[in-house]
Design a protein around this motif. Structure first.
Motif, short mmCIF file in Angstrom:
data_model
loop_
_atom_site.label_atom_id
_atom_site.label_comp_id
_atom_site.label_asym_id
_atom_site.label_seq_id
_atom_site.Cartn_x
_atom_site.Cartn_y
_atom_site.Cartn_z
N MET A 163 25.60 -58.51 -0.88
CA MET A 163 24.60 -58.39 0.17
C MET A 163 24.15 -59.78 0.65
N VAL A 164 23.44 -59.76 1.79
CA VAL A 164 22.94 -61.01 2.35
C VAL A 164 21.43 -61.01 2.20
N HIS A 173 17.82 -61.17 2.94
CA HIS A 173 17.10 -60.98 4.20
C HIS A 173 16.24 -62.19 4.53
N GLU A 174 15.83 -62.92 3.52
CA GLU A 174 14.87 -64.01 3.73
C GLU A 174 15.54 -65.35 3.97
N CYS A 175 16.70 -65.63 3.32
CA CYS A 175 17.27 -66.97 3.46
C CYS A 175 18.74 -66.95 3.85
N ASP A 176 19.31 -65.76 4.12
CA ASP A 176 20.66 -65.67 4.65
C ASP A 176 21.75 -66.05 3.65
N LEU A 177 21.44 -66.03 2.37
CA LEU A 177 22.45 -66.37 1.37
C LEU A 177 23.30 -65.13 1.06
N VAL A 178 24.62 -65.32 0.98
CA VAL A 178 25.50 -64.22 0.56
C VAL A 178 25.44 -64.14 -0.96
N ARG A 193 18.47 -68.44 -4.38
CA ARG A 193 17.97 -69.54 -3.58
C ARG A 193 16.48 -69.44 -3.29
N CYS A 194 16.02 -68.26 -2.86
CA CYS A 194 14.61 -68.16 -2.45
C CYS A 194 13.81 -67.18 -3.31
N TYR A 254 13.81 -63.99 -3.58
CA TYR A 254 13.39 -62.74 -2.97
C TYR A 254 13.97 -61.58 -3.80
#
Lengths: 206, 213
Positions: free
Chosen positions: A9-10, A12-17, A33-34, A36
């Motif tokens: 999944m990607v 939603h908050e930082c666009d990381l795959v 990364r963030c 979430y």
């Protein structure tokens, strides 16, 4: 209680795959990364979501049926139901204000819960139900606009404001509304976007 | 530039659906699995956020300056503003409630507007760094913003309950609607803001190599 399959999944908050591994019961997946919350596996989430939604709807109906609050000041006694209190605003020519209040404390939560009930039934039927995806999209988008818990704090504050002027008593419906709010929060806690959509998807393709 | 930069969906020409979390090819307007409208228009997000923010700033003024309710007691009508109500509560010794209302009605909306304006500016100017902190701030505004509605509900309950004919009446003032609309527009601003922008600002810079006109 089963583990949830892995998926990509990607965030939603930082666009990381992110590749989410298989999730055992009570596992949660956070974005590296963030941080979430991306996915979680709560035990029996689907049964709970369904059961709590039905319970919340029943309590919401009760909350609308009986006296909500009553006031006793210098001999005057007055009690209002929840729909009546919205109607007072409406009748005082504050149509827009009454619409906002009605929507956030009754309308939006009711539609949201009906949507969840509909989706819960749809994913249990082998042939699914029409419009399931739309119902789920609507319900999820409505979440921020349902303000039952904020309304309860508002009641508390108004109580303290009135208490010096008059005696205020809580009616039956107030307690029904408290129960409704608790069940609504339980429903929202048990919704896991990734898994709900996977189930909806499974029915459609099956 | 952070260590995960290479793994972002944008760098890999894929796109995650904010509604159903599924990964699909970049550039599609509607999600193939859930049918949701995808907001891949990154610039669109800032424009919408600014529009809602400006609206909420304009509404903030009448919400605080006009009376939020009228109280008539034995024929004498007094009006009160949001700040006036807080002062009255404080004078009556209800410190915790005065604090709750002050935080929910004054600090939260103001803080939320300031944070969103700052986030928009920092994305537009391409300020890098502090991604995590910016994301946390954004999440906080999203979470806390709804609680400003307390005051609107308080007015609603007081108006509904205190209708005692000639003895005492409470009527909502025009600030009540302005305030409710202000809360709604700040929420719309927060929803319109795409938090992914905080993380991509650096490689939007490097992609747009051509000089600005």
């Amino acid at each position: 209680m089963t583990a949830l399959a892995a998926s990509r999944m990607v965030c939603h908050e930082c666009d990381l795959v992110v590749d989410i591994p298989e999730l055992a019961v009570n596992d949660k997946a956070y974005c590296p990364r963030c941080s979430y919350l991306l996915a979680s596996n709560r035990p029996n989430a689907f049964s709970k979501m369904f059961a709590y939604s039905v319970a919340a709807l029943i309590f919401l109906a009760l909350a609308n049926a009986f006296p909500f609050l009553s006031l006793n000041a210098s001999g005057h006694e007055q009690s209002v139901t929840l729909p009546e209190s919205v109607a007072v605003l409406f009748n005082e020519d504050h149509v827009l204000l009454s619409a906002i209040v009605f929507a956030t404390i009754i309308g939006v939560p009711a539609v949201l819960l009906l949507g969840i009930v509909y989706v819960s039934i749809a994913i249990r039927l082998p042939q699914g139900l029409p419009g399931t995806r739309r119902a789920l999209r609507w319900s999820l988008n409505l979440i921020p606009w349902s303000m039952a818990e904020i309304f309860l704090i508002g009641i508390l504050v108004s109580f303290i404001k009135i208490v010096s002027l008059a005696n205020v008593a809580l009616g039956m419906s107030f307690w029904a509304y408290v129960a409704f709010t608790v069940f609504l929060i339980l429903v929202l806690i048990n919704i896991d976007r990734r898994e709900v959509w996977r189930r909806v998807q499974a029915v459609r393709n099956g | 530039m952070d260590e995960f930069h290479e793994c972002s969906a944008r760098a890999n020409d894929v796109q995650g659906c904010p509604m159903c979390t599924l990964v699909g090819p970049a550039g599609s307007t509607y999600c193939g699995s859930c049918g949701a409208h995808k907001h891949d228009g990154w610039d669109d997000s800032l424009q919408k956020t600014w529009a809602w923010l400006v609206t909420s700033i304009l509404l903030y003024l009448p919400a605080n300056m006009l009376p939020i309710m009228y109280t008539s007691f034995l024929g004498k009508t007094t009006e009160s503003t949001i700040l006036g109500g807080i002062v009255t509560l404080w004078e009556h010794g209800s410190y915790p409630i005065a604090a709750v209302i002050f935080i929910a009605s004054v600090l939260v909306p103001l803080g939320k507007i300031i944070v969103l304006v700052w986030l928009c500016i920092s994305v537009q100017r391409g300020y890098t760094g502090a991604h995590r902190h910016k994301t946390l701030l954004y999440r906080a505004t999203e979470l806390v913003g709804r609680w400003s509605m307390i005051d609107v509900f308080v007015v609603g309950i007081l108006v509904a309950l205190i209708q005692l004919g000639s003895i005492m009446n409470i009527l909502p003032g025009s600030a009540a609607l302005a305030f409710a609309a202000m809360v709604v527009t700040t929420m719309l601003a927060a929803i319109a803001f795409d938090p992914r922008l905080i993380w991509v600002s650096e490689h939007t810079e490097s992609e747009n190599k051509e000089p600005p006109e």
